[in-house]
Design a protein around this motif. Structure first.
Motif, short mmCIF file in Angstrom:
data_model
loop_
_atom_site.label_atom_id
_atom_site.label_comp_id
_atom_site.label_asym_id
_atom_site.label_seq_id
_atom_site.Cartn_x
_atom_site.Cartn_y
_atom_site.Cartn_z
N LYS A 1 0.82 -1.22 0.00
CA LYS A 1 0.00 0.00 0.00
C LYS A 1 0.86 1.27 0.00
O LYS A 1 0.70 2.14 -0.85
CB LYS A 1 -0.94 0.00 1.22
N THR A 2 1.78 1.35 0.97
CA THR A 2 2.61 2.55 1.06
C THR A 2 3.51 2.68 -0.16
O THR A 2 3.80 3.79 -0.62
CB THR A 2 3.41 2.55 2.38
N THR A 3 3.93 1.54 -0.71
CA THR A 3 4.77 1.59 -1.91
C THR A 3 4.02 2.24 -3.07
O THR A 3 4.58 3.08 -3.79
CB THR A 3 5.23 0.16 -2.30
N LEU B 1 -4.43 9.56 2.94
CA LEU B 1 -4.44 9.25 4.36
C LEU B 1 -3.94 7.82 4.53
O LEU B 1 -4.66 6.87 4.23
CB LEU B 1 -5.85 9.42 4.93
N ASP B 2 -2.70 7.67 4.95
CA ASP B 2 -2.09 6.34 5.05
C ASP B 2 -2.22 5.83 6.48
O ASP B 2 -1.50 6.27 7.37
CB ASP B 2 -0.61 6.40 4.63
N GLU B 3 -3.14 4.93 6.69
CA GLU B 3 -3.40 4.35 8.02
C GLU B 3 -3.55 5.45 9.07
O GLU B 3 -2.93 5.41 10.14
CB GLU B 3 -2.30 3.35 8.38
N ALA B 4 -4.42 6.40 8.75
CA ALA B 4 -4.61 7.58 9.59
C ALA B 4 -5.14 7.23 10.98
O ALA B 4 -4.93 7.98 11.93
CB ALA B 4 -5.55 8.56 8.90
MG LIG Z 1 2.04 1.10 4.85
#
Ligand SMILES: [Mg+2]
Ligand SMILES: Nc1ncnc2c1ncn2[C@@H]1O[C@H](COP(=O)(O)OP(=O)(O)O)[C@@H](O)[C@H]1O
Length: 260
Positions: free
Chosen positions: A44-46, A167-170
């Motif tokens: 996901k973050t990638t 919003l990454d794992e907010a």
């Molecule tokens: Mg991540």
């Protein structure tokens, strides 16, 4: 045809002989808010790093806000993308007042280098109110709770008036009440009509608010499924996705997962 917020075509990304993203095809169009769901380490973050131009595809094409990578000044482009993650929290100075943390977003920088104008102060205050954290204006950032910090970081990202808000794992690390408060603010923002397009990345299904019209399921660096949230989130598909039986129950337009 509606225009693209971003378009990822046949994208793969390899690192040290390992394929981290594989054959990703994904387009987010004007007017859509997306959720991205995947377990830890699914990539996901990638993908987010790629949308921001911090990494480049090994194979395939990426274009963001109509600009194909390779022909765009990425630093300029990043001004149109707001990004909130818990790793950002650690990079901010705790000794700053909440209002200054928000104001610093205007310049998409960590500190506050330029002198803000009255209009900037007004905008920061308005955004803090909109996110439900107007009362924190004079508080030291370090004294704010985790949920309050996340709201401040969203307000901060909005200062630059981005077209896309990531919003990454907010909601990571929030207790259920703080999480619901943050989600309520996010929902209100999306419904306000002055919201940027949102990408909401999570591994918790129940955090996918009804405003997230579309959902992408990511597994081991590959898109497992994507489409309208209501069509993607169901017991059968998610049991396949997680490779374990799960049960989905809808309540107030949100999906709750249980393991039978
Ligand atoms: Mg991540
Ligand atoms: N720069 C990198 N070099 C090598 N491996 C990486 C790099 N960045 C991420 N990875 C690996 O890629 C996988 C996906 O990571 P990530 O995108 O952070 O997952 P998620 O955000 O879904 O938890 C993980 O196995 C991670 O270790």
């Amino acid at each position: 045809m509606s225009s693209s917020i971003f378009h990822i075509q046949d994208v793969s990304w390899k690192r040290e002989q390992k394929t981290i993203l594989e054959q990703i095809n994904w387009e987010v169009k004007e007017g859509e808010h997306w959720a991205v769901l995947g377990l830890n380490g699914s990539g996901k973050t990638t993908i987010l790093n790629m949308i921001n131009g911090y990494i480049w595809p090994t194979k395939g094409k990426v274009s963001v806000l109509g600009h194909p990578f390779g022909r765009v000044d990425l630093r300029e482009l990043r001004k149109s993308i707001g990004w909130v993650s818990s790793s950002l929290q650690e990079r901010l100075r705790g000794s700053d007042r909440a209002q200054h943390v928000v104001l610093s977003g205007k310049y998409a920088s960590i500190g506050l280098y330029d002198k803000p104008e009255q209009a900037d102060y007004d905008q920061a205050e308005r955004l803090m109110k909109q996110l439900g954290c107007g009362h924190l204006i004079d508080r030291l950032y370090v004294t704010c709770s985790q949920g309050e910090k996340q709201k401040l970081l969203i307000a901060r990202a909005l200062m630059a008036q981005p077209k896309l808000l990531i919003l990454d794992e907010a909601c990571n690390g929030l207790d259920f009440l703080s999480r619901e408060a943050l989600l309520a603010s996010i929902g209100e923002l999306a419904a306000s009509g002055e919201s940027p397009h949102m990408l909401f990345v999570t591994h918790h299904i129940e955090e996918i608010l009804p405003v997230f019209t579309h959902t992408l399921l990511l597994r081991r660096g590959q898109v497992y499924a994507q489409g309208k949230t209501k069509e993607v989130i169901n017991s059968e598909l998610l049991s396949d996705f997680f490779e374990t039986p799960v049960h989905i129950q809808w309540q107030n337009d949100r999906a709750w997962l249980s393991v039978p």
